[in-house]
Design a protein around this motif. Sequence first.
Motif, short mmCIF file in Angstrom:
data_model
loop_
_atom_site.label_atom_id
_atom_site.label_comp_id
_atom_site.label_asym_id
_atom_site.label_seq_id
_atom_site.Cartn_x
_atom_site.Cartn_y
_atom_site.Cartn_z
N ILE A 264 0.85 -1.20 0.00
CA ILE A 264 0.00 0.00 0.00
C ILE A 264 0.88 1.25 0.00
N MET A 265 1.97 1.20 0.78
CA MET A 265 2.89 2.34 0.84
C MET A 265 3.53 2.59 -0.52
N MET A 266 3.87 1.51 -1.22
CA MET A 266 4.49 1.65 -2.54
C MET A 266 3.52 2.24 -3.56
N VAL A 267 2.27 1.79 -3.53
CA VAL A 267 1.26 2.29 -4.48
C VAL A 267 1.00 3.77 -4.25
N THR A 268 0.76 4.16 -2.99
CA THR A 268 0.47 5.57 -2.69
C THR A 268 1.71 6.44 -2.96
#
Length: 449
Positions: A264-268
């Motif tokens: 999720i951190m990578m996507v955002t």
Amino acid sequence: MAALSVALFFLGVFFYSVYRTVWYGIGEWGLNKTVNWAWDITNFVWWVGIGHAGTLISAVLLLFRQKWRSSINRAAEAMTIFAVICAAMFPVLHMGRPWLAFWVFPLQNTYGSLWANFNSPLLWDVFAISTYFTVSLVFWYIGLIPDFATIRDRAKGTIAKFSYSMLSFGWKGSAKAWSRYETVSLILAGVSTPLVLSVHTIVSMDFATSIVPGWHTTIFPPYFVAGAIFSGFAMVLTLMLITRVVFRLEDYITLEHIALMNKIMMVTGSIVGVAYITEFFIAWYSQVEFEQYAFINRATGPYWWAYAAMMTCNVITPQLVWIRRVRYSIPLTFVLSIIVNIGMWFERFVIIVTSLHRDYLPSSWAMFSPSIIDIGLYLGTLGLFFTLFLLFAKFFPVINMAEVKTILKYTVDNGPTYNPKKAAHAAPAPQPAIHGAPASAPVNYNKHD
């Protein structure tokens, strides 16, 4: 105790800095006539952003039936509440006269025509933050009630038993109570989900509704929301990785949880990176020389180092999460989560200070440097945040016990971390008799004996 001592020291720094600010005025900060918003609003936006992951994990993932959220939602919700408390300090202190803070609300008063300006995004902020705080607090507390009842039933001391009895509101664990608990959770999740988007959208409008080059852009709302979730998940990872080790929660907060949060951190982070590039493209495409200069000045002007730190921490570093070994590595994830939050602080600093310090009139161009009170307030809010979190971890259950019980696989092999491959080669373990186990207690056969 060592961590609490450090947190309390910085909390003392916070109170001293507040005293200096209130007693001597805003002149104690490093602001000047050109840069009249700086560290205070930077820190405000940063803290509000950090508070976003809690609502996302609690509400959005609940609606999407993501069971893995159960191990981390309690701490993330607590983090949200404490982060919003820290954020609210800055606008109140920036008023200069915090004892008149109630003037921001549309209250009947005896001052004649004094009335809130409903066209101001700063007033929208007041409503957004107060609504967000209230809903998050109710959501967090509702989830705590069954766990308080569990602690109440096991409490030994009179004070502890009385305290947890009061906190649990006489919870009995009946089928009707659980049914209502589930219903209320879903309703609150439905109410909270729009808040995930609306709160940081309104915060971004503090800037987007102005005519300052670098701020006057329509990409701010989605860009700020993505950045908030990005920094929020980074802070959840920072806290949960420490909590996991200190409370020995490896069985409950697994590597899979860490990998999912990393994703999720990578996507955002990637969305934020696209937003940075889009900003430059739109500045060029607009053919407005002031807008173009604002962005060239960000990258190559006197604050180039802040822009470089922002790009490195927020765009380049999170791409390492594509590598599986990084995604599942606890030390690397911990370092990465701290780097991301440093980068997100620099992002807010770059947006606010570099857009203001060189305006339309070259004769009023100025540089900003923080005073010792600015630094003290920032470090002090970190002290306040960690003091609250450590006290929460001491007296409240860090993991949502009631929800985790529903998804743990208790087996006769090795408890909640049952591994079929390992079990295939192991001798079958005898099942011990369980005498007098409370009805609400999870039965964990042969965990360590």
